[in-house]
Design a protein around this motif. Structure first.
Motif, mmCIF file in Angstrom:
data_model
loop_
_atom_site.group_PDB
_atom_site.id
_atom_site.type_symbol
_atom_site.label_atom_id
_atom_site.label_comp_id
_atom_site.label_asym_id
_atom_site.label_seq_id
_atom_site.Cartn_x
_atom_site.Cartn_y
_atom_site.Cartn_z
ATOM 1 N N HIS A 102 27.658 -137.101 41.888
ATOM 2 C CA HIS A 102 27.082 -135.993 41.120
ATOM 3 C C HIS A 102 26.748 -134.816 42.037
ATOM 4 O O HIS A 102 27.049 -133.660 41.740
ATOM 5 C CB HIS A 102 25.813 -136.485 40.402
ATOM 6 N N TYR A 103 26.161 -135.126 43.173
ATOM 7 C CA TYR A 103 25.772 -134.089 44.131
ATOM 8 C C TYR A 103 26.989 -133.497 44.836
ATOM 9 O O TYR A 103 27.019 -132.299 45.153
ATOM 10 C CB TYR A 103 24.806 -134.700 45.149
ATOM 11 N N GLY A 104 27.995 -134.333 45.076
ATOM 12 C CA GLY A 104 29.123 -133.962 45.928
ATOM 13 C C GLY A 104 29.783 -132.643 45.599
ATOM 14 O O GLY A 104 30.042 -131.822 46.489
ATOM 15 N N VAL A 105 30.064 -132.403 44.321
ATOM 16 C CA VAL A 105 30.723 -131.162 43.912
ATOM 17 C C VAL A 105 29.694 -130.119 43.477
ATOM 18 O O VAL A 105 29.821 -128.937 43.782
ATOM 19 C CB VAL A 105 31.742 -131.424 42.785
ATOM 20 N N GLU A 106 28.642 -130.560 42.783
ATOM 21 C CA GLU A 106 27.686 -129.596 42.234
ATOM 22 C C GLU A 106 26.884 -128.854 43.296
ATOM 23 O O GLU A 106 26.312 -127.801 42.997
ATOM 24 C CB GLU A 106 26.728 -130.299 41.264
ATOM 25 N N LYS A 107 26.853 -129.361 44.508
ATOM 26 C CA LYS A 107 26.093 -128.656 45.544
ATOM 27 C C LYS A 107 26.670 -127.277 45.833
ATOM 28 O O LYS A 107 26.006 -126.453 46.477
ATOM 29 C CB LYS A 107 26.043 -129.481 46.830
ATOM 30 N N LEU A 108 27.881 -126.998 45.334
ATOM 31 C CA LEU A 108 28.450 -125.656 45.531
ATOM 32 C C LEU A 108 27.627 -124.583 44.823
ATOM 33 O O LEU A 108 27.786 -123.391 45.094
ATOM 34 C CB LEU A 108 29.920 -125.612 45.105
ATOM 35 N N PHE A 109 26.721 -125.009 43.918
ATOM 36 C CA PHE A 109 25.796 -124.074 43.274
ATOM 37 C C PHE A 109 25.014 -123.276 44.311
ATOM 38 O O PHE A 109 24.763 -122.080 44.134
ATOM 39 C CB PHE A 109 24.822 -124.853 42.372
#
Length: 260
Positions: A224-231
């Motif tokens: 969940h964190y892996g891609v969304e951290k691009l925020f």
């Protein structure tokens, strides 16, 4: 700069109307008339992030995930959510969240761009009129054909992830990719129907992964964190470009768990 001015600009960029019905976006805590000089950007408003906001003198914490999803009956120091709110308010720090409205207006497109997908299209359309077609996730073709194993390596490199979990044959040819940052197991059927060879997402359960293979689609679980951290870097660039008078600080990148 007044928080009300910041909120107006953020609303123009990611209108709350684009958020899902179950979501809770916008101002979570604090004063709309507050003067904001420093912003701390994070994915989640954890106790650690609240402490960091206090230490660095932030006036506003801008997060992707809302701290408050459901109704809260008491704001006290007797539970961990209440303690965070109390600490924020004691230090006159406001909290604003951009969740599924950002997923629609920023997250999905940015993920597709980082993967360099060709002809990206909206995976799950949530809004459509005569001018625009918006929604969650993207589907498109890789710039060059790869195996599933090579695609997994690409995901690790592009999103700076220490590891991913894959369901499928490592040597399977991958042409069409669906990407749904965050939790996308509920969209696996849709991705398969639209012809994706693989879905890149997070929070895929054992049974969902096995069922996806039966339906003809491989899965790369990037967390969940892996891609969304691009925020975080995305919004840093946005604020520095659109509101240069603000001082912007990013929460230190930290995977929420480790594997041994």
């Amino acid at each position: 700069m007044r928080l009300s001015e910041i909120m107006k600009q953020l609303e123009e960029f990611c209108p709350a109307s684009f958020a899902q019905d179950w979501d809770n976006v916008g101002l979570q805590a604090g004063r709309a008339d507050k003067e904001v000089k420093k912003v701390l950007i994070a994915l989640d408003c954890t106790s650690e992030i609240v402490d960091e906001a206090v230490r660095c003198g932030a006036d506003l914490v801008l997060t992707h995930h809302p701290l408050l999803f459901n109704g809260i009956q008491h704001v006290t120091d007797q539970d961990f959510v209440g303690r965070r709110i109390v600490r924020l308010l004691q230090n006159d720090i406001s909290l604003y969240s951009m969740h599924t409205n950002f997923d629609v207006m920023g997250m999905a497109g940015e993920a597709a761009e980082k993967l360099r997908l060709l002809h990206p299209d909206v995976l799950e359309v949530t809004y459509e009129d005569s001018i625009s077609r918006e929604g969650l996730g993207r589907i498109g073709e890789l710039p060059e054909h790869m195996t599933l194993e090579e695609t997994a390596q690409l995901v690790k490199e592009v999103f700076r992830i220490p590891g991913v979990r894959c369901y499928g044959d490592p040597q399977q040819a991958i042409v069409t990719v669906a990407v749904m940052p965050g939790s996308g197991k509920d969209e696996l059927d849709l991705a398969a129907e639209k012809g994706a060879d693989v879905m890149i997402t997070g929070d895929v359960s054992h049974h969902a992964g096995l069922d996806a293979l039966e339906k003809g689609i491989a899965v790369i679980d990037a967390g969940h964190y892996g891609v969304e951290k691009l925020f975080i870097p995305y919004m840093k660039d946005y604020l520095e470009r659109e509101m240069p008078e603000l001082s912007v600080v990013c929460a230190k990148e930290k995977e929420p768990f480790f594997e041994v």
